[in-house]
Design a protein around this motif. Structure first.
Motif, short mmCIF file in Angstrom:
data_model
loop_
_atom_site.label_atom_id
_atom_site.label_comp_id
_atom_site.label_asym_id
_atom_site.label_seq_id
_atom_site.Cartn_x
_atom_site.Cartn_y
_atom_site.Cartn_z
N HIS A 124 0.84 -1.20 0.00
CA HIS A 124 0.00 0.00 0.00
C HIS A 124 0.88 1.26 0.00
N ASP A 154 0.97 4.05 -2.95
CA ASP A 154 0.72 5.47 -2.66
C ASP A 154 1.87 6.35 -3.14
N HIS A 213 -4.88 -1.35 -5.02
CA HIS A 213 -5.20 -1.52 -3.60
C HIS A 213 -6.19 -2.68 -3.43
N ASP A 242 -5.55 -6.13 -1.39
CA ASP A 242 -6.44 -6.55 -0.32
C ASP A 242 -7.00 -7.95 -0.56
#
Length: 123
Positions: free
Chosen positions: A28, A32, A50, A54
């Motif tokens: 993550h 970012d 993302h 997940d």
């Protein structure tokens, strides 16, 4: 021994879960950082990335939980087998103590049968 196996399985399941969470957080962070450096059009891509991270992390967590559950089942099965083997051994010992002559005759007959089976395969 079964407690040790169960503890090892639980330890590995916990390690897998921790590694999954750490990897999730690191990925993550990387996503970012990349999204901050690339134009706003990457929002859609970063959201998809993302979501993918997940999903994979959730699958790994699920696998970790199943592994832990199977470890507990394996440990319980091992305990039942060990208890059953112990009871069978005690029953056998009791029978030999109760009827030693018959036990010797049965052992001799079994040995004779095994020797005939093995001997017939050599030809």
């Amino acid at each position: 021994m079964e407690d040790n196996i169960e503890k090892q399985i639980e330890k590995q399941a916990a390690n897998l879960a921790n590694a999954s969470n750490n990897t999730r957080n690191e990925l993550h962070s990387v996503i970012d950082k990349v999204a901050d450096k690339v134009p706003a059009a990457t929002d859609r891509l970063s959201t998809g990335a993302h979501n993918s991270v997940d999903k994979v992390a959730d699958k790994v967590s699920s696998l970790s939980e199943r592994l832990s559950s199977k470890g507990e089942q394996l440990s319980a099965s091992y305990k039942r087998l060990a208890d059953s083997s112990h009871r069978m051994a005690e029953t056998g010992r009791g029978y030999v103590r109760k009827s030693p002559a018959i036990s010797v005759l049965v052992a001799m007959a079994a040995g004779y049968a095994v020797s005939k089976l093995i001997g017939s395969r050599k030809h």
